[in-house]
Design a protein around this motif. Structure first.
Motif, mmCIF file in Angstrom:
data_model
loop_
_atom_site.group_PDB
_atom_site.id
_atom_site.type_symbol
_atom_site.label_atom_id
_atom_site.label_comp_id
_atom_site.label_asym_id
_atom_site.label_seq_id
_atom_site.Cartn_x
_atom_site.Cartn_y
_atom_site.Cartn_z
ATOM 1 N N ARG A 250 4.764 8.078 -5.491
ATOM 2 C CA ARG A 250 3.442 7.462 -5.582
ATOM 3 C C ARG A 250 3.487 5.939 -5.651
ATOM 4 N NH1 ARG A 250 1.170 7.971 -9.970
ATOM 5 N NH2 ARG A 250 2.904 8.718 -11.262
ATOM 6 N N PHE A 251 4.686 5.388 -5.715
ATOM 7 C CA PHE A 251 4.846 3.951 -5.879
ATOM 8 C C PHE A 251 5.310 3.318 -4.560
ATOM 9 C CE2 PHE A 251 4.424 3.858 -10.455
ATOM 10 C CZ PHE A 251 4.765 5.135 -10.834
ATOM 11 N N SER A 252 4.681 2.243 -4.189
ATOM 12 C CA SER A 252 5.087 1.520 -2.985
ATOM 13 C C SER A 252 4.878 0.037 -3.227
ATOM 14 C CB SER A 252 4.298 1.987 -1.764
ATOM 15 O OG SER A 252 2.916 1.740 -1.949
ATOM 16 N N VAL A 253 5.573 -0.758 -2.428
ATOM 17 C CA VAL A 253 5.435 -2.211 -2.572
ATOM 18 C C VAL A 253 4.907 -2.799 -1.276
ATOM 19 C CG1 VAL A 253 7.240 -2.384 -4.313
ATOM 20 C CG2 VAL A 253 7.817 -2.700 -1.876
ATOM 21 N N ASN A 254 4.291 -3.951 -1.419
ATOM 22 C CA ASN A 254 3.912 -4.783 -0.286
ATOM 23 C C ASN A 254 4.711 -6.066 -0.421
ATOM 24 O OD1 ASN A 254 2.787 -6.143 1.832
ATOM 25 N ND2 ASN A 254 0.721 -6.224 0.983
ATOM 26 N N PHE A 255 5.782 -6.149 0.336
ATOM 27 C CA PHE A 255 6.700 -7.280 0.256
ATOM 28 C C PHE A 255 6.378 -8.251 1.376
ATOM 29 C CE2 PHE A 255 10.110 -9.951 -0.360
ATOM 30 C CZ PHE A 255 11.112 -9.878 0.595
ATOM 31 N N GLN A 256 5.953 -9.432 0.992
ATOM 32 C CA GLN A 256 5.625 -10.494 1.944
ATOM 33 C C GLN A 256 6.577 -11.657 1.686
ATOM 34 O OE1 GLN A 256 3.233 -10.196 4.323
ATOM 35 N NE2 GLN A 256 2.703 -8.137 3.598
ATOM 36 N N LYS A 257 7.673 -11.681 2.431
ATOM 37 C CA LYS A 257 8.726 -12.651 2.138
ATOM 38 C C LYS A 257 8.260 -14.086 2.325
ATOM 39 C CE LYS A 257 13.659 -13.506 2.810
ATOM 40 N NZ LYS A 257 14.895 -13.079 3.526
ATOM 41 N N ALA A 258 7.535 -14.345 3.386
ATOM 42 C CA ALA A 258 7.092 -15.721 3.641
ATOM 43 C C ALA A 258 6.146 -16.202 2.552
ATOM 44 C CB ALA A 258 6.409 -15.798 5.003
ATOM 45 N N ALA A 259 5.325 -15.312 2.067
ATOM 46 C CA ALA A 259 4.375 -15.661 1.010
ATOM 47 C C ALA A 259 4.998 -15.545 -0.371
ATOM 48 C CB ALA A 259 3.149 -14.769 1.094
ATOM 49 N N LYS A 260 6.211 -15.024 -0.456
ATOM 50 C CA LYS A 260 6.903 -14.811 -1.731
ATOM 51 C C LYS A 260 6.045 -13.963 -2.664
ATOM 52 C CE LYS A 260 9.625 -18.970 -1.124
ATOM 53 N NZ LYS A 260 9.975 -20.326 -1.590
ATOM 54 N N PHE B 174 5.226 -9.840 -3.956
ATOM 55 C CA PHE B 174 5.871 -8.531 -4.116
ATOM 56 C C PHE B 174 4.958 -7.677 -4.994
ATOM 57 C CE2 PHE B 174 9.182 -5.554 -3.934
ATOM 58 C CZ PHE B 174 9.593 -5.142 -5.193
ATOM 59 N N SER B 175 3.938 -7.096 -4.422
ATOM 60 C CA SER B 175 2.983 -6.329 -5.211
ATOM 61 C C SER B 175 3.359 -4.856 -5.256
ATOM 62 C CB SER B 175 1.569 -6.503 -4.659
ATOM 63 O OG SER B 175 1.511 -6.037 -3.334
ATOM 64 N N LEU B 176 2.956 -4.205 -6.327
ATOM 65 C CA LEU B 176 3.243 -2.780 -6.551
ATOM 66 C C LEU B 176 1.948 -2.002 -6.461
ATOM 67 C CD1 LEU B 176 5.222 -0.486 -7.507
ATOM 68 C CD2 LEU B 176 4.438 -1.020 -9.836
ATOM 69 N N LYS B 177 1.930 -0.980 -5.623
ATOM 70 C CA LYS B 177 0.779 -0.100 -5.507
ATOM 71 C C LYS B 177 1.124 1.254 -6.101
ATOM 72 C CE LYS B 177 -0.780 1.878 -1.613
ATOM 73 N NZ LYS B 177 -1.439 2.026 -0.295
ATOM 74 N N ILE B 178 0.266 1.681 -7.009
ATOM 75 C CA ILE B 178 0.425 2.994 -7.624
ATOM 76 C C ILE B 178 -0.732 3.859 -7.120
ATOM 77 C CG2 ILE B 178 0.640 4.303 -9.760
ATOM 78 C CD1 ILE B 178 1.399 1.675 -11.165
ATOM 79 N N SER B 179 -0.394 4.910 -6.424
ATOM 80 C CA SER B 179 -1.407 5.827 -5.887
ATOM 81 C C SER B 179 -1.562 7.025 -6.808
ATOM 82 C CB SER B 179 -0.996 6.299 -4.492
ATOM 83 O OG SER B 179 -0.790 5.209 -3.625
ATOM 84 N N ASP B 180 -2.756 7.620 -6.793
ATOM 85 C CA ASP B 180 -2.994 8.821 -7.600
ATOM 86 C C ASP B 180 -2.518 8.582 -9.044
ATOM 87 O OD1 ASP B 180 -1.705 12.222 -7.622
ATOM 88 O OD2 ASP B 180 -3.643 11.439 -8.297
ATOM 89 N N SER B 181 -3.040 7.556 -9.674
ATOM 90 C CA SER B 181 -2.581 7.156 -11.018
ATOM 91 C C SER B 181 -2.662 8.317 -11.998
ATOM 92 C CB SER B 181 -3.437 5.990 -11.528
ATOM 93 O OG SER B 181 -3.269 4.858 -10.710
ATOM 94 N N GLN B 182 -1.657 8.392 -12.845
ATOM 95 C CA GLN B 182 -1.583 9.438 -13.868
ATOM 96 C C GLN B 182 -1.531 8.799 -15.252
ATOM 97 O OE1 GLN B 182 1.864 11.771 -12.769
ATOM 98 N NE2 GLN B 182 0.991 12.325 -10.790
ATOM 99 N N LEU B 183 -1.936 9.580 -16.252
ATOM 100 C CA LEU B 183 -1.949 9.046 -17.614
ATOM 101 C C LEU B 183 -0.571 8.540 -18.028
ATOM 102 C CD1 LEU B 183 -4.220 11.695 -19.375
ATOM 103 C CD2 LEU B 183 -4.863 9.423 -18.542
ATOM 104 N N GLY B 184 0.462 9.191 -17.521
ATOM 105 C CA GLY B 184 1.817 8.777 -17.846
ATOM 106 C C GLY B 184 2.234 7.454 -17.218
ATOM 107 N N ASP B 185 1.407 6.911 -16.354
ATOM 108 C CA ASP B 185 1.706 5.606 -15.761
ATOM 109 C C ASP B 185 1.312 4.467 -16.712
ATOM 110 O OD1 ASP B 185 0.610 6.734 -12.480
ATOM 111 O OD2 ASP B 185 2.589 6.860 -13.437
ATOM 112 N N THR B 186 0.625 4.788 -17.789
ATOM 113 C CA THR B 186 0.254 3.767 -18.769
ATOM 114 C C THR B 186 1.511 3.125 -19.336
ATOM 115 O OG1 THR B 186 -1.837 4.814 -19.361
ATOM 116 C CG2 THR B 186 -0.823 3.384 -21.014
#
Lengths: 117, 115
Positions: B63-73, B75-87
């Motif tokens: 469920r975890f993926s990143v958007n890596f934009q090297k030129a822009a420096k 590195f964002s993290l996307k969490i899909s279908d968030s669960q209570l355990g992601d707290t």
């Protein structure tokens, strides 16, 4: 496979007293790190060991902090004497080592929360 | 010197929704690694995902993926279908390749997943 083990989990001491933290890394991990984590902050490296050699201790306050890693496995971090500002979480981490090609990924222990009164 | 900035001290998301945590970094290095670590209230930090800078493809772990934009420096993290355990607290970390093996951490983002 067991993870990084640290003890104690919590420690409360009076200022000027000594304190020691113990870490057992993941089996086979040659590199060991000690970090300091203040409340609401990210961890900051104190010292890194490659086997029994301290290869980066530039951030360790050597007047009161010391560390050792005898036989290149377990490690102990000591503070003597402790000050009020030392209250923090002390994290231990380990990684496979510089020759493994996987030295980048560090695995953390649960930490020791130190409170100095 | 390298720096890592996480500009969102706290975030919340409804269970099953998607949330994105931001991370930017500053470096003059061309080869390095980036990481997202999760630190639940029990305090043990767990690796969520790692990215090697020379790889253009964004890393994905379930469920975890990143958007890596090297030129822009960036590195964002996307969490899909968030669960209570992601707290947890989420930390972004940078490590340059080539010998220091030293992580530079951001200040973290506290994520709360709401039921």
């Amino acid at each position: 496979e067991a993870g990084v083990v640290q003890s104690p989990r919590y420690k409360i001491i009076e200022k000027k007293q000594p304190v020691a933290f113990w870490c057992n890394p993941i089996s086979g991990h040659n590199t060991l790190y000690w970090y300091l984590q203040n409340l609401g902050q990210g961890p900051e490296l104190l010292i890194r060991y490659e086997n029994e050699e301290a290869v980066d201790d530039s951030q360790l306050p050597k007047d009161r902090f010391s560390a050792e890693r005898l036989k290149g496995v377990d490690s102990t971090l000591k503070i003597q004497p402790a000050e009020l500002g030392d209250s923090a979480v002390y994290l231990c981490a380990s990684s496979l080592g510089v020759t493994s090609g996987m030295a980048d990924t560090q695995y953390f222990g649960p930490g020791t929360r130190l409170t100095v009164l | 010197a390298q720096t890592v900035t996480q500009s969102q001290p706290e975030m919340s998301v409804q269970e099953a929704e998607t949330v994105t945590l931001s991370c930017t970094y500053d470096t003059s290095e061309s080869n390095y690694y980036l990481f997202w670590y999760k630190q639940p209230p029990s305090r043990q930090m767990i690796l969520v995902i790692r990215q090697e800078a020379y790889k253009q493809q964004n890393a994905t772990e379930n469920r975890f993926s990143v958007n890596f934009q090297k030129a822009a420096k960036s590195f964002s993290l996307k969490i899909s279908d968030s669960q209570l355990g992601d707290t947890a607290m989420y930390f972004c970390a940078f490590m340059k390749s080539g010998g220091t093996y030293k992580y530079i951490f951001g200040t973290g983002t506290r994520l709360k997943v709401l039921a």
